[in-house]
Design a protein around this motif. Structure first.
Motif, PDB file in Angstrom:
ATOM      1  N   UNK A  74       5.717 -73.305 -38.009  1.00 52.92           N
ATOM      2  CA  UNK A  74       7.094 -73.929 -39.320  1.00 52.92           C
ATOM      3  C   UNK A  74       6.104 -72.492 -40.001  1.00 52.92           C
ATOM      4  N   UNK A  75       4.530 -72.572 -40.127  1.00 55.70           N
ATOM      5  CA  UNK A  75       3.963 -71.594 -41.164  1.00 55.70           C
ATOM      6  C   UNK A  75       3.916 -70.225 -40.401  1.00 55.70           C
ATOM      7  N   UNK A  76       3.883 -70.195 -38.785  1.00 55.69           N
ATOM      8  CA  UNK A  76       4.466 -69.094 -38.654  1.00 55.69           C
ATOM      9  C   UNK A  76       5.412 -67.960 -38.861  1.00 55.69           C
ATOM     10  N   UNK A  77       6.236 -68.824 -39.371  1.00 54.90           N
ATOM     11  CA  UNK A  77       7.686 -68.303 -39.991  1.00 54.90           C
ATOM     12  C   UNK A  77       7.477 -67.662 -41.268  1.00 54.90           C
ATOM     13  N   UNK A 121       9.593 -93.308 -44.795  1.00 53.26           N
ATOM     14  CA  UNK A 121       9.744 -93.344 -43.051  1.00 53.26           C
ATOM     15  C   UNK A 121      10.233 -92.539 -41.802  1.00 53.26           C
ATOM     16  N   UNK A 122       9.336 -92.164 -40.892  1.00 54.33           N
ATOM     17  CA  UNK A 122       9.946 -91.474 -40.010  1.00 54.33           C
ATOM     18  C   UNK A 122      10.216 -92.293 -39.035  1.00 54.33           C
ATOM     19  N   UNK A 123      10.992 -92.023 -38.742  1.00 55.65           N
ATOM     20  CA  UNK A 123      12.203 -93.392 -37.720  1.00 55.65           C
ATOM     21  C   UNK A 123      11.762 -92.857 -36.170  1.00 55.65           C
ATOM     22  N   UNK A 124      11.264 -91.512 -35.358  1.00 57.75           N
ATOM     23  CA  UNK A 124      11.192 -91.221 -34.641  1.00 57.75           C
ATOM     24  C   UNK A 124       9.860 -90.544 -34.344  1.00 57.75           C
ATOM     25  N   UNK A 125       8.578 -90.484 -33.375  1.00 56.65           N
ATOM     26  CA  UNK A 125       7.398 -90.083 -33.535  1.00 56.65           C
ATOM     27  C   UNK A 125       7.599 -87.994 -33.152  1.00 56.65           C
ATOM     28  N   UNK A 126       8.843 -87.658 -34.177  1.00 56.21           N
ATOM     29  CA  UNK A 126       8.607 -86.227 -33.257  1.00 56.21           C
ATOM     30  C   UNK A 126       7.537 -85.309 -34.326  1.00 56.21           C
ATOM     31  N   UNK A 127       6.827 -85.061 -34.074  1.00 56.75           N
ATOM     32  CA  UNK A 127       5.451 -84.549 -34.835  1.00 56.75           C
ATOM     33  C   UNK A 127       5.683 -84.722 -36.181  1.00 56.75           C
ATOM     34  N   UNK A 128       4.112 -83.875 -36.261  1.00 58.66           N
ATOM     35  CA  UNK A 128       3.883 -83.223 -37.657  1.00 58.66           C
ATOM     36  C   UNK A 128       4.545 -82.820 -38.932  1.00 58.66           C
ATOM     37  N   UNK A 129       4.615 -81.266 -37.534  1.00 61.73           N
ATOM     38  CA  UNK A 129       6.134 -80.521 -38.925  1.00 61.73           C
ATOM     39  C   UNK A 129       7.784 -81.394 -39.227  1.00 61.73           C
ATOM     40  N   UNK A 130       7.964 -82.423 -38.371  1.00 58.90           N
ATOM     41  CA  UNK A 130       8.898 -83.805 -38.341  1.00 58.90           C
ATOM     42  C   UNK A 130       8.515 -84.479 -39.338  1.00 58.90           C
ATOM     43  N   UNK A 132      -1.059 -64.313 -38.319  1.00 58.26           N
ATOM     44  CA  UNK A 132      -0.747 -64.701 -37.773  1.00 58.26           C
ATOM     45  C   UNK A 132      -1.144 -66.505 -37.963  1.00 58.26           C
ATOM     46  N   UNK A 133      -0.294 -67.386 -36.755  1.00 53.25           N
ATOM     47  CA  UNK A 133      -0.909 -68.379 -36.991  1.00 53.25           C
ATOM     48  C   UNK A 133      -0.243 -69.384 -35.754  1.00 53.25           C
ATOM     49  N   UNK A 173      11.165 -76.365 -41.215  1.00 56.10           N
ATOM     50  CA  UNK A 173      11.249 -76.852 -41.272  1.00 56.10           C
ATOM     51  C   UNK A 173      12.715 -77.559 -40.131  1.00 56.10           C
ATOM     52  N   UNK A 174      12.952 -77.206 -40.820  1.00 60.98           N
ATOM     53  CA  UNK A 174      14.875 -77.766 -40.419  1.00 60.98           C
ATOM     54  C   UNK A 174      15.236 -76.416 -39.774  1.00 60.98           C
ATOM     55  N   UNK A 175      14.478 -75.538 -39.681  1.00 55.92           N
ATOM     56  CA  UNK A 175      15.194 -74.836 -38.137  1.00 55.92           C
ATOM     57  C   UNK A 175      14.591 -74.634 -36.805  1.00 55.92           C
ATOM     58  N   UNK A 176      13.616 -76.287 -37.005  1.00 52.50           N
ATOM     59  CA  UNK A 176      12.191 -75.949 -36.473  1.00 52.50           C
ATOM     60  C   UNK A 176      12.352 -75.885 -35.138  1.00 52.50           C
ATOM     61  N   UNK A 177      12.280 -75.640 -34.064  1.00 57.54           N
ATOM     62  CA  UNK A 177      12.754 -75.601 -32.513  1.00 57.54           C
ATOM     63  C   UNK A 177      11.354 -76.450 -31.967  1.00 57.54           C
ATOM     64  N   UNK A 178      11.591 -77.800 -31.098  1.00 52.94           N
ATOM     65  CA  UNK A 178      10.342 -78.125 -30.776  1.00 52.94           C
ATOM     66  C   UNK A 178       8.917 -77.525 -29.663  1.00 52.94           C
TER      67      UNK A 178
END
Ligand code: G1P
Length: 299
Positions: free
Chosen positions: A236-239, A105-114, A190-191, A220-225
């Motif tokens: 996350x792929x860019x990093x 389950x994804x509890x909150x809709x925080x994006x594809x990366x999340x 680059x992406x 992904x764990x350290x990603x900012x919005x």
């Protein structure tokens, strides 16, 4: 040679607002092309590529997706009693016996990366696939993910599917820069997520198929919005590409963007015209409709 992917993640927690009111009760992944829901096409592609664990990242409203992959004892009994063996096989073959479905389950809709990050406990420390079921890819030969998984295994790289789009549309896609692109693949340098046409580094757009190393979870764990305030897989792929090789891969096949009305219509028409038993009727119906409207198709 790298490790072959065995697990596939399907982010299916989106609200599907484009298809309201239908998606008020039917998840968009359950919208059918002819008689199979979108999710089934993506699942078949993943299984063909060698995946045996399918991880669905869903939300609490999406019982329909879990129900679809669950065994339906009553229905099977009824079909068996009625001697409807062909239909019984269709229901039983939704998932082959060696494949298991896991729901997260994804509890909150925080994006594809999340959403992808939510699958981490099930994926563990191995390469895996991500498939966005909105992107329906049709090919007479091997499916897009199989093509990508073969490339990932042979070259020991991550792989992101791409296709060419008109420059005016770069704002709807992740866009890659792959200067050594050789028609089929090239290293991503680059992406960037949904750049304006004037800022886009190319017109090679990301399509919803990825083969990723487990190292992506760290980013992904350290990603900012990012774009739209969401945790973006693209960012996350860019990093990730700073320490891991990831190739852009132009797959063989046709992609239908079934996240839009036109894409869903296009896929339905194409699948109907190509259908074993429905194609003749579909052609006649389309011709009659066009004639009635006085529309002429230019040869
Ligand atoms: C997602 C990705 C984007 C990719 C697209 C492909 O965007 O974030 O990089 O190009 O899928 O369908 P979405 O369409 O979910 O906004």
């Amino acid at each position: 040679m790298a490790q072959r992917i065995r697990k596939a993640v399907f982010p299916v927690a989106g609200l599907g607002t484009r298809f309201l009111p239908a998606t008020k009760t039917v998840p968009k992944e359950m919208l059918p092309i002819i008689d199979r829901p979108l999710i089934q096409y993506a699942v078949d592609e993943a299984i063909e590529a060698g995946c045996e664990t399918l991880i669905f990242v869903t939300n609490r409203y999406k019982h329909a997706v879990a129900d679809y992959f669950d065994k339906a004892y009553e229905l099977e009994q009824k079909l068996e009693k009625a001697g409807k063996l062909e239909q019984l096989a269709l229901v039983r073959e939704i998932l082959p016996p060696h494949v298991r479905a896991v729901f997260v389950t994804q509890a909150e809709a925080l994006g594809l990366g999340h959403a992808v990050l939510c699958a981490k406990p099930v994926v563990g420390d191995e390469p895996f696939a991500v498939l966005l079921p909105d992107d329906l890819i049709w090919n007479r030969g091997p499916g897009a993910l199989k093509q990508m998984a073969d490339h990932a295994e042979a070259e020991d790289v991550g792989v992101v599917a791409v296709q060419d789009v008109p420059r005016a549309l770069t704002g709807s896609y992740g866009i890659v820069s792959a200067p050594d692109f050789n028609q089929r693949h090239g290293l991503i340098q680059a992406i960037v997520e949904k750049p304006d046409p004037t800022d886009a580094p190319s017109t090679l757009a990301v399509v919803g198929r990825y083969v990723l190393p487990p190292g992506i979870f760290h980013y992904l764990e350290t990603a900012a919005p990012g774009a739209g305030g969401e945790i973006q897989l693209t960012d996350a792929i860019a990093r990730l590409i700073t320490d891991t090789r990831v190739d852009a891969y132009r797959f063989k096949g046709t992609r239908f963007d079934c996240g839009t009305h036109m894409g869903l219509i296009e896929a339905t028409i194409r699948f109907a015209l190509d259908h074993e038993t429905l194609s003749e009727g579909a052609r006649a119906t389309m011709q009659a409709a066009l004639d009635e409207l006085g529309v002429r198709i230019v040869e």
